[in-house]
Design a protein around this motif. Structure first.
Motif, PDB file in Angstrom:
ATOM      1  N   LEU A 250       0.659   5.002  -7.255  1.00 10.83           N
ATOM      2  CA  LEU A 250       1.680   5.712  -8.014  1.00 10.83           C
ATOM      3  C   LEU A 250       1.796   5.093  -9.403  1.00 10.83           C
ATOM      4  O   LEU A 250       1.140   4.096  -9.709  1.00 10.83           O
ATOM      5  N   LEU A 251       2.658   5.659 -10.236  1.00  9.01           N
ATOM      6  CA  LEU A 251       2.777   5.199 -11.610  1.00  9.01           C
ATOM      7  C   LEU A 251       3.215   3.745 -11.700  1.00  9.01           C
ATOM      8  O   LEU A 251       2.709   2.978 -12.524  1.00  9.01           O
ATOM      9  N   ASP A 252       4.155   3.333 -10.845  1.00  3.94           N
ATOM     10  CA  ASP A 252       4.710   1.983 -10.925  1.00  3.94           C
ATOM     11  C   ASP A 252       4.276   1.066  -9.794  1.00  3.94           C
ATOM     12  O   ASP A 252       4.623  -0.123  -9.801  1.00  3.94           O
ATOM     13  N   THR A 253       3.570   1.595  -8.810  1.00  8.98           N
ATOM     14  CA  THR A 253       3.209   0.773  -7.649  1.00  8.98           C
ATOM     15  C   THR A 253       1.810   1.104  -7.151  1.00  8.98           C
ATOM     16  O   THR A 253       1.329   2.234  -7.295  1.00  8.98           O
ATOM     17  N   TYR A 254       1.176   0.087  -6.562  1.00 12.11           N
ATOM     18  CA  TYR A 254      -0.037   0.298  -5.774  1.00 12.11           C
ATOM     19  C   TYR A 254       0.202  -0.378  -4.427  1.00 12.11           C
ATOM     20  O   TYR A 254       0.494  -1.580  -4.365  1.00 12.11           O
ATOM     21  N   THR A 255       0.088   0.400  -3.346  1.00 15.81           N
ATOM     22  CA  THR A 255       0.479  -0.072  -2.017  1.00 15.81           C
ATOM     23  C   THR A 255      -0.625   0.210  -1.008  1.00 15.81           C
ATOM     24  O   THR A 255      -1.244   1.278  -1.042  1.00 15.81           O
ATOM     25  N   VAL A 256      -0.847  -0.749  -0.102  1.00 18.30           N
ATOM     26  CA  VAL A 256      -1.742  -0.561   1.035  1.00 18.30           C
ATOM     27  C   VAL A 256      -1.018  -1.058   2.273  1.00 18.30           C
ATOM     28  O   VAL A 256      -0.447  -2.149   2.272  1.00 18.30           O
ATOM     29  N   VAL A 257      -0.996  -0.238   3.335  1.00 26.87           N
ATOM     30  CA  VAL A 257      -0.485  -0.682   4.632  1.00 26.87           C
ATOM     31  C   VAL A 257      -1.595  -0.485   5.661  1.00 26.87           C
ATOM     32  O   VAL A 257      -2.351   0.492   5.595  1.00 26.87           O
ATOM     33  N   GLY A 258      -1.695  -1.430   6.586  1.00 28.19           N
ATOM     34  CA  GLY A 258      -2.752  -1.308   7.581  1.00 28.19           C
ATOM     35  C   GLY A 258      -2.618  -2.333   8.679  1.00 28.19           C
ATOM     36  O   GLY A 258      -1.641  -3.090   8.747  1.00 28.19           O
ATOM     37  N   ASN A 259      -3.607  -2.337   9.528  1.00 28.73           N
ATOM     38  CA  ASN A 259      -3.642  -3.220  10.697  1.00 28.73           C
ATOM     39  C   ASN A 259      -4.872  -4.119  10.575  1.00 28.73           C
ATOM     40  O   ASN A 259      -6.001  -3.632  10.456  1.00 28.73           O
ATOM     41  N   LYS A 260      -4.645  -5.438  10.558  1.00 31.69           N
ATOM     42  CA  LYS A 260      -5.714  -6.432  10.450  1.00 31.69           C
ATOM     43  C   LYS A 260      -6.507  -6.303   9.152  1.00 31.69           C
ATOM     44  O   LYS A 260      -7.735  -6.357   9.142  1.00 31.69           O
TER      45      LYS A 260
END
Length: 434
Positions: A250-260
């Motif tokens: 996104l414009l103000d954030t870079y996010t990753v969610v995951g498992n291991k």
């Protein structure tokens, strides 16, 4: 069917904020005195980057090339623990509060006194749940967040003095304050072993990436997010390559969610250094386009030439030989509207160039008119005769009359000269001052 993920805990995470600042000629000396050191990549890292990135990018961000911009880093001590909080509407009761430690800080020093700083942050709790992480990200990204400290009241004040060794990021005299907004950029990687379903990942990704209340994407309360909007945003901006993780740019954030995804050292290193380096590069491009757009009124020939040099040196359509970093780069570039910003800036440059040409043509026409009038005088003698006649009419002495006449001619000549060459003269004066 998707479960309720609001109670999940985070096994490992990365939380970084990045912002802009101006620095002067004395800054690097001050930074060195404050225990900052030049970043040195290991031999293995350099070999890896050679097989991973195209030369232009890796020579600036991923190896020890002598022409690389200066990158300063510092590991911090226990003294770098701070308490951040925000008040409720009454201005007295705390609504959010978190204790953070700055693990390390990084300063990227580019040309013309333009810098990017990055703080690697850890939340000081035994276990970090999703709500605590979201609160920490929310508080850490806002310039004006309150801080418990003997010397500072606001988060940005602490950063300016303790991290940037006195360099300012806010105020009327600070150029970067015009295009940095009121928030730092967030880089967030969350490793949650309980997270196994793709739908859960997408929903949680939305909550974290937009800093919404945890559970907003799956909730059905009146203040929950509209499901169509959640779907639209995640479909447009998400990075979905493997089953065990999902990314959102996104414009103000870079996010990753995951498992291991952070359970080994090499995975952590990849997210800490490689993917974050790509994000940092994209922010560098975005902020510079902001800067040039802000300075568009002053884009004279030299400034436009500087912009073209900047694009040739730093802007790359392709950065990697591998598909995954290319996918990440393209998605971040799209989320930051870099291509649109570049197109808008090019259009403005063309418009400014046309305006400058019109002004120059107008001046040229006026000068030609003056020359035509002067050349219409058949000889110098009639001019001299007119001047002698003027002296007789005024009754002045020869000394006073000719001093006055010559002075008027010099003033008029100087005015015409400044009219034609004024911008070049002022530009030369400004360069001499610098």
């Amino acid at each position: 069917m998707s479960q309720d993920y609001t109670h999940y805990t985070i096994e490992n995470y990365i939380l970084k904020i990045t912002g802009v600042f101006n620095y002067d000629k004395e800054f690097q000396k001050k930074a060195n005195e404050a225990a900052y050191e030049e970043l040195q990549f290991s031999e293995d890292s350099e070999k890896f980057s050679k097989d991973f990135f195209y030369p232009d990018l890796r020579n600036q961000f991923f190896n020890n090339n002598k022409k690389r911009h200066s990158i300063l880093v510092k590991k911090n001590t226990e003294n770098s623990i701070v308490n951040l909080f925000t008040y409720q509407f009454d201005g007295k009761t705390k609504s959010k509060e978190v204790q953070l430690k700055i693990i390390d800080s990084r300063l990227d020093l580019f040309e013309e006194g333009f810098g990017l700083f990055t703080l690697n942050i850890k939340i000081q709790t035994e276990k970090t749940d999703l709500s605590k992480f979201s609160d920490a990200a929310f508080l850490a990204r806002n310039f004006e967040t309150n801080i418990e400290h003997t010397h500072y009241d606001k988060w940005h004040q602490y950063i300016e003095k303790e991290v940037l060794v006195g360099a300012s990021t806010r105020g009327n005299s600070i150029k970067v304050d015009e295009y940095s907004g009121s928030k730092y950029k967030l880089y967030m990687i969350l490793d949650i072993t309980e997270l196994t379903e793709k739908n859960e990942m997408k929903s949680l990704l939305f909550d974290i990436g937009t800093l919404s209340r945890i559970g907003s994407a799956i909730g059905n309360n009146y203040d929950s997010m509209d499901k169509d909007y959640v779907k639209q945003l995640t479909n447009k901006n998400s990075i979905s390559i493997f089953n065990n993780w999902e990314g959102l740019a996104l414009l103000d954030t870079y996010t990753v969610v995951g498992n291991k995804i952070l359970d080994t050292d090499w995975k952590k290193s990849t997210y800490l250094n490689i993917y974050h380096g790509i994000y940092l590069y994209c922010l560098f491009i975005k902020y510079n386009l902001f800067k040039y757009n802000f300075e568009i009124a002053d884009l004279d020939e030299d400034r436009r030439s500087n912009f073209q040099d900047f694009l040739a040196k730093y802007y790359f359509n392709y950065i990697s030989y591998n598909f995954l970093p290319t996918e990440i780069y393209n998605k971040i570039r799209t989320s930051l509207d870099i291509e649109k910003e570049l197109q808008l800036l090019n259009e403005k440059i063309v418009a400014v160039g046309q305006k400058i040409q019109e002004e120059q043509q107008d001046k040229t026409n006026k000068i030609l008119g003056i020359v035509t009038v002067l050349t219409s005088v058949s000889s110098v003698q009639p001019v001299y005769d007119y001047l002698i006649e003027g002296q007789k009419i005024l009754g002045w002495s020869s000394e006073i009359y000719w001093v006055t006449t010559i002075s008027i001619v010099l003033v008029l000549g100087g005015g015409v000269g400044f009219y034609v060459f004024g911008k070049n003269i002022l530009k030369w004066i400004n360069k001499r001052k610098k």
